[in-house]
Write an enzyme that holds these catalytic residues in place. Structure first.
Site, PDB file in Angstrom:
ATOM      1  N   PRO A  66     142.137 -34.934 -41.255  1.00  0.00           N
ATOM      2  CA  PRO A  66     142.058 -35.830 -42.177  1.00  0.00           C
ATOM      3  C   PRO A  66     140.743 -36.822 -43.036  1.00  0.00           C
ATOM      4  CG  PRO A  66     141.807 -36.770 -39.643  1.00  0.00           C
ATOM      5  CD  PRO A  66     141.349 -35.158 -40.579  1.00  0.00           C
ATOM      6  N   HIS A  67     141.796 -37.318 -44.581  1.00  0.00           N
ATOM      7  CA  HIS A  67     141.258 -37.607 -45.696  1.00  0.00           C
ATOM      8  C   HIS A  67     141.452 -38.427 -46.567  1.00  0.00           C
ATOM      9  CE1 HIS A  67     143.487 -34.274 -46.808  1.00  0.00           C
ATOM     10  NE2 HIS A  67     143.573 -34.356 -48.140  1.00  0.00           N
ATOM     11  N   GLY A  68     140.709 -38.639 -47.261  1.00  0.00           N
ATOM     12  CA  GLY A  68     141.422 -39.619 -48.345  1.00  0.00           C
ATOM     13  C   GLY A  68     140.502 -39.753 -49.517  1.00  0.00           C
TER      14      GLY A  68
END
Length: 155
Positions: A66-68
């Protein structure tokens, strides 16, 4: 940049009991907020969740990244959650995910973001690395293992 430098011992949790993808993302948001003082746990969680809505960040083989990119993040920061039992994550191979590596970078860090994701994809596609991560008995062992991987940019 060394992948281990993105983490800290306070952002590596082993054998956590988590019952859902949402709860795993909430925990990762909590872990990341300790290193990103300008951002709340909720803002980080919302960013990770928004990215998941675009498509699962599950890679397969029990791994998700998960990334942002977030306004208010001054530097790249990561957290790793290793679960006792995998959670349903909508991964391409339909396998439950038991290793989650969350990454947050500043909004303007597009190139760095892509470089780190590329290294993580290579790292997590290596069966030996995955086996050693799952067998690691301590946070220090995990940090040492991940510290062997680098984006190769000389940092």
């Amino acid at each position: 940049m060394n992948i281990g430098e993105l983490l800290g011992s306070d952002r590596v949790h082993c054998t956590a009991e988590v019952s859902s993808k949402k709860r795993a993302l909430e925990m990762l948001g909590e872990m990341l907020s300790t290193r990103l003082p300008k951002l709340t746990t909720g803002e980080i969680f919302d960013s990770l969740l928004a990215r998941e809505r675009l498509g699962s960040t599950g890679l397969g083989h029990g791994v998700a990244i998960p990334h942002g990119r977030l306004e208010g993040a001054d530097e790249a920061c990561a957290a790793l959650l290793r679960l006792d039992r995998g959670v349903d994550y909508d991964a391409p191979d339909s396998e439950p995910v038991d290793i989650l590596f969350a990454l947050v970078v500043p909004t303007e860090s597009s190139e760095e973001h892509l470089q780190i994701l590329a290294v993580l994809a290579r790292m997590f596609s290596d069966p030996e690395t995955l086996a050693r991560l799952r067998d690691a008995g301590s946070t220090r062992e995990i940090l040492d293992l991940l510290g062997r991987w680098s984006t190769g940019d000389g940092d």
